[in-house]
Design a protein around this motif. Structure first.
Motif, mmCIF file in Angstrom:
data_model
loop_
_atom_site.group_PDB
_atom_site.id
_atom_site.type_symbol
_atom_site.label_atom_id
_atom_site.label_comp_id
_atom_site.label_asym_id
_atom_site.label_seq_id
_atom_site.Cartn_x
_atom_site.Cartn_y
_atom_site.Cartn_z
ATOM 1 N N SER A 1 0.827 -1.215 0.000
ATOM 2 C CA SER A 1 0.000 0.000 0.000
ATOM 3 C C SER A 1 0.856 1.258 0.000
ATOM 4 O O SER A 1 0.527 2.235 -0.665
ATOM 5 N N GLY A 2 1.945 1.224 0.756
ATOM 6 C CA GLY A 2 2.851 2.376 0.772
ATOM 7 C C GLY A 2 3.441 2.638 -0.598
ATOM 8 O O GLY A 2 3.510 3.775 -1.065
ATOM 9 N N LEU B 1 -4.222 5.052 2.929
ATOM 10 C CA LEU B 1 -3.375 5.593 3.993
ATOM 11 C C LEU B 1 -3.988 5.310 5.359
ATOM 12 O O LEU B 1 -3.273 4.924 6.297
ATOM 13 N N SER B 2 -5.285 5.451 5.473
ATOM 14 C CA SER B 2 -5.970 5.132 6.733
ATOM 15 C C SER B 2 -5.778 3.664 7.082
ATOM 16 O O SER B 2 -5.541 3.319 8.248
ATOM 17 N N ILE C 1 -3.266 1.720 6.194
ATOM 18 C CA ILE C 1 -1.875 1.507 6.626
ATOM 19 C C ILE C 1 -1.720 1.895 8.088
ATOM 20 O O ILE C 1 -1.098 1.176 8.874
ATOM 21 N N ILE C 2 -2.290 3.022 8.458
ATOM 22 C CA ILE C 2 -2.194 3.477 9.848
ATOM 23 C C ILE C 2 -2.860 2.487 10.788
ATOM 24 O O ILE C 2 -2.305 2.130 11.838
ATOM 25 N N LEU D 1 -6.873 6.822 -2.181
ATOM 26 C CA LEU D 1 -5.548 6.945 -1.556
ATOM 27 C C LEU D 1 -5.670 7.308 -0.078
ATOM 28 O O LEU D 1 -4.899 6.803 0.753
ATOM 29 N N VAL D 2 -6.626 8.160 0.259
ATOM 30 C CA VAL D 2 -6.852 8.510 1.669
ATOM 31 C C VAL D 2 -7.291 7.260 2.444
ATOM 32 O O VAL D 2 -6.821 7.017 3.567
ATOM 33 N N LEU E 1 0.809 4.219 -2.815
ATOM 34 C CA LEU E 1 0.635 5.652 -2.538
ATOM 35 C C LEU E 1 1.739 6.487 -3.185
ATOM 36 O O LEU E 1 1.471 7.472 -3.868
#
Length: 120
Positions: free
Chosen positions: A79-80, A109-110, A112-113, A105-106, A83
């Protein structure tokens, strides 16, 4: 320490993919101005650099996996890279990018966090 290996692997993976794309759109090879033959693509500097970066990526990813859970490392890696490559493709390669992709993409990123900070 091992998350540093993971982020180095992520950087190497992303760079390798970018070099592969640049190699695919270039026709200049080590052999001179070639046509679009597959053979000339394999002697493209960008292609060769992509292979080298992929090799180093595997080394650092392997080192990261000795201590980082696969269920955390793989989503961060894939995922990184997605992005970073998306942003690079938009700005450098001038590939089209829409609102739906930005929302996606948001969400990535969510994810991944959330995956990298599991509740214990």
């Amino acid at each position: 320490m091992y998350f540093i290996f993971l982020f180095i692997a992520l950087f190497l993976n992303t760079t390798a993919n970018i070099f592969m794309k640049l190699g695919a759109i270039r026709t200049t090879s080590f052999l001179g101005e070639g046509g679009v033959s597959l053979f000339s693509k394999f002697f493209n500097l960008y292609f060769v650099l992509g292979i080298v970066f992929f090799a180093f990526n595997l080394l650092f990813y392997f080192l990261a996996l000795t201590k980082v859970n696969l269920s955390v490392a793989y989503p961060i890696m894939t995922s990184g890279a997605f992005l970073i490559i998306s942003v690079f493709s938009f700005y450098y390669l001038k590939e089209p990018f829409g609102l739906v992709q930005i929302v996606g993409l948001v969400l990535i990123l969510s994810g991944i966090i959330l995956v990298s900070n599991p509740i214990k």
